[in-house]
Design an enzyme around this catalytic site. Sequence first.
Site, mmCIF file in Angstrom:
data_model
loop_
_atom_site.group_PDB
_atom_site.id
_atom_site.type_symbol
_atom_site.label_atom_id
_atom_site.label_comp_id
_atom_site.label_asym_id
_atom_site.label_seq_id
_atom_site.Cartn_x
_atom_site.Cartn_y
_atom_site.Cartn_z
ATOM 1 N N TYR A 1 0.921 -1.220 0.014
ATOM 2 C CA TYR A 1 -0.003 0.091 -0.060
ATOM 3 C C TYR A 1 0.805 1.323 0.129
ATOM 4 O O TYR A 1 0.423 2.250 -0.448
ATOM 5 C CB TYR A 1 -1.050 0.062 1.292
ATOM 6 C CG TYR A 1 -2.227 -0.741 1.078
ATOM 7 C CD1 TYR A 1 -2.325 -2.160 0.901
ATOM 8 C CD2 TYR A 1 -3.295 0.094 1.192
ATOM 9 C CE1 TYR A 1 -3.436 -2.621 0.408
ATOM 10 C CE2 TYR A 1 -4.453 -0.617 0.956
ATOM 11 C CZ TYR A 1 -4.876 -1.897 0.955
ATOM 12 O OH TYR A 1 -5.987 -2.595 0.736
ATOM 13 N N LYS B 1 2.994 -15.258 2.114
ATOM 14 C CA LYS B 1 3.272 -16.180 0.868
ATOM 15 C C LYS B 1 4.760 -16.246 0.789
ATOM 16 O O LYS B 1 5.401 -15.954 -0.098
ATOM 17 C CB LYS B 1 2.490 -15.918 -0.486
ATOM 18 C CG LYS B 1 1.180 -16.305 -0.660
ATOM 19 C CD LYS B 1 0.519 -16.136 -1.863
ATOM 20 C CE LYS B 1 1.143 -17.164 -3.038
ATOM 21 N NZ LYS B 1 0.717 -18.616 -2.719
ATOM 22 N N ASP C 1 -3.159 -18.070 0.314
ATOM 23 C CA ASP C 1 -4.096 -18.670 -0.588
ATOM 24 C C ASP C 1 -4.849 -19.795 0.201
ATOM 25 O O ASP C 1 -6.104 -19.820 0.221
ATOM 26 C CB ASP C 1 -3.658 -19.307 -2.072
ATOM 27 C CG ASP C 1 -2.285 -20.060 -1.773
ATOM 28 O OD1 ASP C 1 -1.760 -19.877 -0.753
ATOM 29 O OD2 ASP C 1 -1.836 -20.687 -2.759
ATOM 30 N N ASP D 1 -6.471 -7.242 3.670
ATOM 31 C CA ASP D 1 -7.506 -6.358 3.215
ATOM 32 C C ASP D 1 -8.602 -7.505 2.528
ATOM 33 O O ASP D 1 -9.883 -7.650 2.875
ATOM 34 C CB ASP D 1 -6.974 -5.711 2.157
ATOM 35 C CG ASP D 1 -8.092 -4.785 1.428
ATOM 36 O OD1 ASP D 1 -9.048 -4.316 1.821
ATOM 37 O OD2 ASP D 1 -7.888 -4.855 0.387
ATOM 38 N N ASP E 1 -12.426 -9.059 4.097
ATOM 39 C CA ASP E 1 -13.688 -9.072 3.026
ATOM 40 C C ASP E 1 -14.341 -10.543 3.060
ATOM 41 O O ASP E 1 -15.351 -10.531 3.158
ATOM 42 C CB ASP E 1 -13.447 -8.725 1.577
ATOM 43 C CG ASP E 1 -13.830 -6.818 1.640
ATOM 44 O OD1 ASP E 1 -13.373 -6.467 2.494
ATOM 45 O OD2 ASP E 1 -14.076 -6.851 0.503
HETATM 46 C C1 IPM Z 1 -10.446 -1.266 3.668
HETATM 47 C C2 IPM Z 1 -10.726 -0.645 2.194
HETATM 48 C C3 IPM Z 1 -9.374 0.389 1.995
HETATM 49 C C4 IPM Z 1 -8.239 -0.452 1.763
HETATM 50 C C5 IPM Z 1 -9.612 1.181 0.733
HETATM 51 C C6 IPM Z 1 -10.994 1.996 0.865
HETATM 52 C C7 IPM Z 1 -8.475 2.085 0.407
HETATM 53 O O1 IPM Z 1 -10.847 -1.606 1.212
HETATM 54 O O2 IPM Z 1 -10.347 -0.411 4.532
HETATM 55 O O3 IPM Z 1 -10.500 -2.497 3.494
HETATM 56 O O4 IPM Z 1 -7.805 -1.105 0.792
HETATM 57 O O5 IPM Z 1 -7.553 -0.559 2.786
HETATM 58 MG MG MG Z 2 -10.977 -3.492 1.996
#
Ligand code: IPM
Ligand code: MG
Length: 370
Positions: free
Chosen positions: A143, A194, A227, A251, A255
């Site tokens: 990042y 990884k 993975d 990240d 999700d």
């Molecule tokens: C998160 C989001 C952010 C990230 C974006 C909005 C930059 O996806 O907080 O998970 O990738 O960190």
């Molecule tokens: Mg995210």
Amino acid sequence: MAANKSLLILPGDGIGPEVMVQVRRVIEWFDQRREVTFEVKEDLVGGAAYDAHGTPLTDETLADAMAADAVLFGSVGGPKYDDAPRDLRPEMGLLRLRKELDLFANLRPAITFDALLDASTLKEDVIRGLDLLIVRESTGGVYFGTPRGIETLPDGHRRGFDTQTYTDSEIRRVAAVAFDLARQRRGKVTSVEKANVMESGVLWREEVTKLHQESFSDVELGHMYADNCAMQLVRAPTEFDVIVSDNLFGDILSDCAAMLTGSLGMLPSATLGAPDDSGRRRALYEPVHGSAPDIAGKDMANPLACLLSFAMLLRYSFDLEEDASLIESSVRNVLKTGVRTSDIMGPGAARVSTTVMGDAIMRELDKQSA
Ligand code: IPM
Ligand code: MG
């Protein structure tokens, strides 16, 4: 009573402002009904700040964030900003806050609520009792790594590149947070990278292993490739306790973990810095869901992730365990009554708006403290 905790509220874009309206009702309720009181400042961030000031985070807002006891954040971004200059995109407001406040440990719990078991796309017996915590490194890695860019090669082709980079101390400090939290939970950490293909992954595994031997050998430590971890998360998620990973894998995995619970609309997060000499640590709290521009402004969004983020704020920044639990049990009880926003609709449930979900929470808080 004089206000004793300072909060900076940054609702942001998309559904951020409308979910935050509901959370502010709860903050107000705590102000009046519980011992804690808040001095609240609210400001723009992301696209909203870009529209007003030409930047997704002004220096004044950053200074307020530095000074506040805690920051509560909504969400940023939207298609309207697709053509904004890269360094002024809404997301940069959030990334700059994380970086400048040195908020390196992003805590993303994934917990299933029994009442929502049927909202998950997974089978109920796979997710029942799920209670895991992802600790995502959030100020390093790809990042922020340099060099990065898009260049044109001598032959006219274009090349895009980013840099994944971690120092030993960046790895150790986030791993220490994960080990510490595991001690208060079920005592198990899974470190994810990884190392089979990445040098930074080799270093990650070595440093986590060393730290474990030096200071946390009472905690159970396992290693997993990212993975495989993604696969295990959907196969047997209840096997995990604490997962620690880098910024990018964290990240993605968070999700994935969020969806196990049925909806991103339920998932809170906390991003913490290191404690200073007085024990105070900078912290930002935000729902894991994004700005969801497709439903923004329609009073359809789920305010619970943002509300549960406020519960984390009470717990991690102010040590108000009882107050945090009060919010969490209110959420649980409201869900039991079958009230659902669209994202968590299930058979036989009643679909309600953002505001009506807020109303239900307020009634439940009143009831619990009556
Ligand atoms: C998160 C989001 C952010 C990230 C974006 C909005 C930059 O996806 O907080 O998970 O990738 O960190
Ligand atoms: Mg995210």
